[in-house]
Design a protein around this motif. Sequence first.
Motif, PDB file in Angstrom:
ATOM      1  N   GLU A  16       0.828  -1.200   0.000  1.00  0.00           N
ATOM      2  CA  GLU A  16       0.000   0.000   0.000  1.00  0.00           C
ATOM      3  C   GLU A  16       0.868   1.258   0.000  1.00  0.00           C
ATOM      4  OE1 GLU A  16      -2.456  -0.278   3.395  1.00  0.00           O
ATOM      5  OE2 GLU A  16      -3.767  -1.837   2.566  1.00  0.00           O
ATOM      6  N   SER A  17       0.340   2.313  -0.600  1.00  0.00           N
ATOM      7  CA  SER A  17       1.051   3.590  -0.635  1.00  0.00           C
ATOM      8  C   SER A  17       1.200   4.140   0.775  1.00  0.00           C
ATOM      9  CB  SER A  17       0.295   4.594  -1.502  1.00  0.00           C
ATOM     10  OG  SER A  17       0.812   5.904  -1.335  1.00  0.00           O
ATOM     11  N   LYS A  18       2.355   4.747   1.046  1.00  0.00           N
ATOM     12  CA  LYS A  18       2.595   5.397   2.336  1.00  0.00           C
ATOM     13  C   LYS A  18       2.201   6.869   2.308  1.00  0.00           C
ATOM     14  CE  LYS A  18       3.958   3.615   5.192  1.00  0.00           C
ATOM     15  NZ  LYS A  18       3.136   2.843   6.161  1.00  0.00           N
ATOM     16  N   GLY A  19       1.663   7.328   1.174  1.00  0.00           N
ATOM     17  CA  GLY A  19       1.296   8.734   1.074  1.00  0.00           C
ATOM     18  C   GLY A  19       2.489   9.638   0.847  1.00  0.00           C
ATOM     19  N   LEU A  20       3.587   9.074   0.335  1.00  0.00           N
ATOM     20  CA  LEU A  20       4.811   9.838   0.072  1.00  0.00           C
ATOM     21  C   LEU A  20       5.299   9.495  -1.332  1.00  0.00           C
ATOM     22  CD1 LEU A  20       6.613   9.092   3.446  1.00  0.00           C
ATOM     23  CD2 LEU A  20       5.408  11.195   2.873  1.00  0.00           C
ATOM     24  N   GLY A  21       5.909  10.434  -1.999  1.00  0.00           N
ATOM     25  CA  GLY A  21       6.395  10.156  -3.344  1.00  0.00           C
ATOM     26  C   GLY A  21       7.529  11.061  -3.755  1.00  0.00           C
ATOM     27  N   TYR A  22       8.135  10.731  -4.899  1.00  0.00           N
ATOM     28  CA  TYR A  22       9.224  11.511  -5.475  1.00  0.00           C
ATOM     29  C   TYR A  22       8.847  11.898  -6.902  1.00  0.00           C
ATOM     30  CZ  TYR A  22      12.294   9.828  -1.735  1.00  0.00           C
ATOM     31  OH  TYR A  22      12.860   9.560  -0.522  1.00  0.00           O
ATOM     32  N   VAL A  23       9.294  13.079  -7.305  1.00  0.00           N
ATOM     33  CA  VAL A  23       9.176  13.517  -8.697  1.00  0.00           C
ATOM     34  C   VAL A  23      10.551  14.022  -9.122  1.00  0.00           C
ATOM     35  CG1 VAL A  23       8.047  15.042 -10.338  1.00  0.00           C
ATOM     36  CG2 VAL A  23       6.771  14.195  -8.351  1.00  0.00           C
ATOM     37  N   ARG A  24      11.087  13.463 -10.194  1.00  0.00           N
ATOM     38  CA  ARG A  24      12.408  13.863 -10.692  1.00  0.00           C
ATOM     39  C   ARG A  24      12.222  14.625 -12.001  1.00  0.00           C
ATOM     40  NH1 ARG A  24      17.852  11.883 -10.528  1.00  0.00           N
ATOM     41  NH2 ARG A  24      19.076  13.313 -11.789  1.00  0.00           N
ATOM     42  N   TYR A  25      12.701  15.874 -12.033  1.00  0.00           N
ATOM     43  CA  TYR A  25      12.624  16.707 -13.228  1.00  0.00           C
ATOM     44  C   TYR A  25      13.941  16.668 -13.993  1.00  0.00           C
ATOM     45  CZ  TYR A  25       8.222  18.724 -11.569  1.00  0.00           C
ATOM     46  OH  TYR A  25       6.921  18.900 -11.166  1.00  0.00           O
ATOM     47  N   LEU A  26      13.889  17.145 -15.231  1.00  0.00           N
ATOM     48  CA  LEU A  26      15.101  17.184 -16.049  1.00  0.00           C
ATOM     49  C   LEU A  26      15.977  18.389 -15.698  1.00  0.00           C
ATOM     50  CD1 LEU A  26      13.740  16.156 -19.572  1.00  0.00           C
ATOM     51  CD2 LEU A  26      14.878  14.734 -17.860  1.00  0.00           C
ATOM     52  N   LYS A  27      15.364  19.455 -15.176  1.00  0.00           N
ATOM     53  CA  LYS A  27      16.127  20.661 -14.869  1.00  0.00           C
ATOM     54  C   LYS A  27      15.877  21.114 -13.437  1.00  0.00           C
ATOM     55  CE  LYS A  27      16.189  22.592 -19.575  1.00  0.00           C
ATOM     56  NZ  LYS A  27      15.842  23.785 -20.380  1.00  0.00           N
ATOM     57  N   PRO A  28      16.894  21.668 -12.773  1.00  0.00           N
ATOM     58  CA  PRO A  28      16.700  22.200 -11.417  1.00  0.00           C
ATOM     59  C   PRO A  28      15.630  23.289 -11.344  1.00  0.00           C
ATOM     60  CG  PRO A  28      19.040  21.946 -11.874  1.00  0.00           C
ATOM     61  CD  PRO A  28      18.307  21.695 -13.169  1.00  0.00           C
ATOM     62  N   SER A  29      15.561  24.152 -12.379  1.00  0.00           N
ATOM     63  CA  SER A  29      14.577  25.247 -12.335  1.00  0.00           C
ATOM     64  C   SER A  29      13.153  24.716 -12.333  1.00  0.00           C
ATOM     65  CB  SER A  29      14.780  26.188 -13.526  1.00  0.00           C
ATOM     66  OG  SER A  29      14.613  25.503 -14.751  1.00  0.00           O
ATOM     67  N   GLN A  30      12.927  23.570 -12.981  1.00  0.00           N
ATOM     68  CA  GLN A  30      11.597  22.975 -13.007  1.00  0.00           C
ATOM     69  C   GLN A  30      11.212  22.441 -11.632  1.00  0.00           C
ATOM     70  OE1 GLN A  30      12.388  20.115 -16.082  1.00  0.00           O
ATOM     71  NE2 GLN A  30      11.919  21.551 -17.748  1.00  0.00           N
ATOM     72  N   ALA A  31      12.162  21.798 -10.959  1.00  0.00           N
ATOM     73  CA  ALA A  31      11.901  21.309  -9.600  1.00  0.00           C
ATOM     74  C   ALA A  31      11.618  22.480  -8.662  1.00  0.00           C
ATOM     75  CB  ALA A  31      13.088  20.488  -9.104  1.00  0.00           C
ATOM     76  N   ALA A  32      12.382  23.562  -8.821  1.00  0.00           N
ATOM     77  CA  ALA A  32      12.168  24.739  -7.975  1.00  0.00           C
ATOM     78  C   ALA A  32      10.795  25.356  -8.234  1.00  0.00           C
ATOM     79  CB  ALA A  32      13.275  25.766  -8.218  1.00  0.00           C
ATOM     80  N   GLN A  33      10.378  25.400  -9.500  1.00  0.00           N
ATOM     81  CA  GLN A  33       9.056  25.927  -9.842  1.00  0.00           C
ATOM     82  C   GLN A  33       7.965  25.093  -9.181  1.00  0.00           C
ATOM     83  OE1 GLN A  33       7.885  28.476 -11.536  1.00  0.00           O
ATOM     84  NE2 GLN A  33       9.467  29.249 -12.908  1.00  0.00           N
ATOM     85  N   ALA A  34       8.141  23.764  -9.184  1.00  0.00           N
ATOM     86  CA  ALA A  34       7.147  22.882  -8.571  1.00  0.00           C
ATOM     87  C   ALA A  34       7.038  23.148  -7.077  1.00  0.00           C
ATOM     88  CB  ALA A  34       7.516  21.426  -8.843  1.00  0.00           C
ATOM     89  N   ILE A  35       8.183  23.286  -6.402  1.00  0.00           N
ATOM     90  CA  ILE A  35       8.167  23.539  -4.959  1.00  0.00           C
ATOM     91  C   ILE A  35       7.504  24.884  -4.653  1.00  0.00           C
ATOM     92  CG2 ILE A  35       9.650  23.995  -2.960  1.00  0.00           C
ATOM     93  CD1 ILE A  35      11.609  21.948  -4.083  1.00  0.00           C
ATOM     94  N   GLU A  36       7.798  25.881  -5.474  1.00  0.00           N
ATOM     95  CA  GLU A  36       7.276  27.224  -5.226  1.00  0.00           C
ATOM     96  C   GLU A  36       5.789  27.359  -5.522  1.00  0.00           C
ATOM     97  OE1 GLU A  36      11.534  29.373  -6.405  1.00  0.00           O
ATOM     98  OE2 GLU A  36       9.789  29.556  -7.721  1.00  0.00           O
ATOM     99  N   ASN A  37       5.290  26.609  -6.524  1.00  0.00           N
ATOM    100  CA  ASN A  37       3.945  26.875  -7.028  1.00  0.00           C
ATOM    101  C   ASN A  37       2.925  25.778  -6.778  1.00  0.00           C
ATOM    102  OD1 ASN A  37       4.762  29.392  -8.232  1.00  0.00           O
ATOM    103  ND2 ASN A  37       5.753  28.222  -9.848  1.00  0.00           N
ATOM    104  N   CYS A  38       3.354  24.576  -6.360  1.00  0.00           N
ATOM    105  CA  CYS A  38       2.373  23.509  -6.150  1.00  0.00           C
ATOM    106  C   CYS A  38       1.543  23.781  -4.901  1.00  0.00           C
ATOM    107  CB  CYS A  38       3.053  22.145  -6.058  1.00  0.00           C
ATOM    108  SG  CYS A  38       3.932  21.851  -4.511  1.00  0.00           S
ATOM    109  N   ASP A  39       0.417  23.100  -4.786  1.00  0.00           N
ATOM    110  CA  ASP A  39      -0.457  23.261  -3.634  1.00  0.00           C
ATOM    111  C   ASP A  39       0.293  22.934  -2.345  1.00  0.00           C
ATOM    112  OD1 ASP A  39      -2.581  22.259  -1.585  1.00  0.00           O
ATOM    113  OD2 ASP A  39      -3.747  23.298  -3.123  1.00  0.00           O
ATOM    114  N   ARG A  40       0.094  23.758  -1.313  1.00  0.00           N
ATOM    115  CA  ARG A  40       0.837  23.597  -0.063  1.00  0.00           C
ATOM    116  C   ARG A  40       0.545  22.268   0.625  1.00  0.00           C
ATOM    117  NH1 ARG A  40       4.628  25.915  -1.554  1.00  0.00           N
ATOM    118  NH2 ARG A  40       4.405  28.088  -2.158  1.00  0.00           N
ATOM    119  N   SER A  41      -0.573  21.629   0.283  1.00  0.00           N
ATOM    120  CA  SER A  41      -0.889  20.334   0.905  1.00  0.00           C
ATOM    121  C   SER A  41       0.122  19.256   0.520  1.00  0.00           C
ATOM    122  CB  SER A  41      -2.295  19.879   0.502  1.00  0.00           C
ATOM    123  OG  SER A  41      -2.377  19.670  -0.903  1.00  0.00           O
ATOM    124  N   PHE A  42       0.843  19.457  -0.608  1.00  0.00           N
ATOM    125  CA  PHE A  42       1.860  18.472  -1.019  1.00  0.00           C
ATOM    126  C   PHE A  42       3.137  18.590  -0.180  1.00  0.00           C
ATOM    127  CE2 PHE A  42      -0.606  18.817  -5.025  1.00  0.00           C
ATOM    128  CZ  PHE A  42      -0.920  17.479  -5.168  1.00  0.00           C
TER     129      PHE A  42
END
Length: 475
Positions: free
Chosen positions: A159-185
């Motif tokens: 069963e899922s533990k409610g935790l996950g990873y997302v790997r982007y191709l560029k650091p700026s994309q990962a930073a954009q995700a952290i800055e702009n995704c819903d705070r519940s994540f």
Amino acid sequence: MDEAGSCASGGGFRPGVDSLDEPPNSRIFLVISKYTPESVLRERFSPFGEIQDIWVVRDKHTKESKGIAFVKFARSSQACRAMEEMHGRCLGPNDTKPIKVFIAQSRSSGSHRDVEDEELTRIFVMIPKSYTEEDLREKFKVYGDIEYCSIIKNKVTGESKGLGYVRYLKPSQAAQAIENCDRSFRAILAEPKNKASESSEQDYYNNMRQETLGHEPRVNMFPFGEQQPEFSSFDKNDNRGQEAISKRLSVVSRVPFTEEQLFSIFDIVPGLEYCEVQRDPYSNYGHGVVQYFNVASAIYAKYKLHGFQYPPGNRIGVSFIDDGSNATDLLRKMATQMVAAQLASMVWNNPSQQQFLQFGGSSGSQLPQIQTDVVLPSCKKKAPPETPVKERLFIVFNPHPLPLDVLEDIFCRFGNLIEVYLVSGKNVGYAKYADRISANDAITTLHGKILNGVRLKVMLADSPREESNKRQRTY
């Protein structure tokens, strides 16, 4: 570093020392020409976002630039995009040397190395347990190109533990995700991914980061000889020979904690497989289970984190969970790995022993073996030792230096190599070339690549008279 003498002249917000790393990874570290003015830096980097300050590092006595600068952006994604687009480019038509741009390490990390790109592209998120990998990808693909998604699952139930990873191709994309995704994540950058195979346990130690949970100096991971500090706080009357040892740890706290908090504490030790919080309906205590891919990481985590205060004033208890494994066999395996690691460390610190180990004590006529996915040119003859040096390259090895014969075989393939040598006791070396084109070809081909399991950084070195005995701090 005399930062006070190199403040920005453009006005605006000037971050204090405590806010230099807020948000994380929002400063870039530049290697530039000593004659590059601050105005040029501001002009070339302002298109990437709001610049809060610029520091040009200067000599304390002469006030001349040392060819090093920092640019502080308001957001991490701005700094990452500046690094991606400006690294290796020239600042102006009259500049012949390309600049180097890295994300600067945090001032509290205790490390002088620049942050690697792969440490900036993978994020850790909390998700609903009903999410599939496709759901996770769908939510986060709006921020950039995704290399892969993965969900942490219970190894027993699947069963899922409610935790996950997302790997982007560029650091700026990962930073954009952290800055702009819903705070519940609750998205944060993940620790570097570690290999799960037990054969690579030594890599965990070689890549062990400075511990960020305390303010202690880095300690020897292989405790031969004198007793190590992390073991001294425990009861010396403990009968460790009878203690169960396994890859699973039980964590107990008087204060409840979340899975995210538990993960953030134990993920500092490389090799974390999963963690889960177990609720006790009859008390307010916190209970958790942590499992590592290998027993080596579990042992280190147990003795490093048992008694750690989180939150301050509350000590957590960490103990092994007996999973029926044979402790004698586990310890024997650990001892073998530690001896091998200690021997390797001794050899790397004593260059005279490297050739003996490389060839097993033979005559040394055997050709070095090179394992890499880099397309290397064929071998070329070295230049005579008395040839004038046109360019020197500075080489950084991670996790350890390559043998000299392998280095010479690699760097002579670009032609005009005069000499390659290692700095004793350090993970760095130099290559001297009689031709600048050959040196630039070596940088282009080898920088950031992995050869025989060792990642190389290959950069232009300062001239000997400008180069101090120590590398400049990157903060």
